[in-house]
Design an enzyme around this catalytic site. Sequence first.
Site: not given
Length: 360
Positions: A186, A184, A181
């Site tokens: 993060y 977004h 990931h």
Amino acid sequence: MTTPPTLFTPFDVRGVSVRNRIWVAPMCQYSAEAGDGMTTDWHLVHLGSFATGGAGMVMTEAAAVSPEGRISPQDLGIWNDEQAAAFARITTFLHAQGATTAIQLAHAGRKGSTYRPFAPQRGTVPAQEGGWPTVGPSAVEFPGYAPPRELAIDEIDGVVDDFVAAALRAVRSGFDVLELHAAHGYLIHQFLSPLSNQRSDEYGGSLENRARLLLRIVTEVRAAVGDSVPLFVRFSATDWTENGWDEHQTSTVANWAEQAGADVFDISTGGNVAGVTIPLSPGYQVPFAEFVKGTAAVRVNAVGLITSAEQANQIVASGQSDAVMLGREMLRDPHFALRAAQELGVEVSYWPAQYVRAKL
């Protein structure tokens, strides 16, 4: 024989064959109620419904690679073997329905230790309620959250190690595909964007330096899991503001990541900057996927307000994306893939026997 719509052709990567191009996007459920990162019956039924509904690939929500990598205290984790064993129950069921299993490995960084979205409160969870100090590439807070502490070099090494250990647990748990990931807002996205990364060492400044954490993780995860496990990366292609992360940098880093061992790139947008205006419309993020696919010559999948069978098939058939990931539409209809097959006139072999009577 009639050629099936592109949406219902298999997708092959590193020896894994996904039965169609309709994939379930990672969607946080914030439902590890005990605060221990463990899956529950909710996660089994939630993810299992997509597999019985015909999705080609079912990807879990973000699973934190360390306790401080969670978004909220109710996030899932895969930082210990007990959590990995609990995931195995889910992967076994998904495989039994013919779905490819995938897990998103994540670290929230400065956006960690927050109340879950449906809590009455907002902002950072205090220590007395189960919160923790957050970390980031720099001591720059996300608006409304507590300031993070800047990670030291040896702590960055530890983050890489956490991703590698989580990847190995995920493979042992029965996951076919791993995703990192980097979107977004993060931690990995925080390192990539010059708006959240103000470091002056080898992890800050130039694009090569800001991409160093991601590329280290890709390289070391690939070395650890071997050549047979597909590795995806989710990017936010733009911060939706000037002087931030954008699709051109995304394309460059996607190319580097592929050379380091990544295979497919999920192209989303946003999440690292508060208060920006995002022009929402059907398929609004698809052009970013198309741009990265075309300029980096990599395989991508598209996300964002994809809601109909015809729309999804057009995106894939036109070559804008190699697959689509659905989120909210899957929540509305976990059997979207079976319905799409009916609407597009495709006869698929994976209708559950218990549901055949419902075919149109």
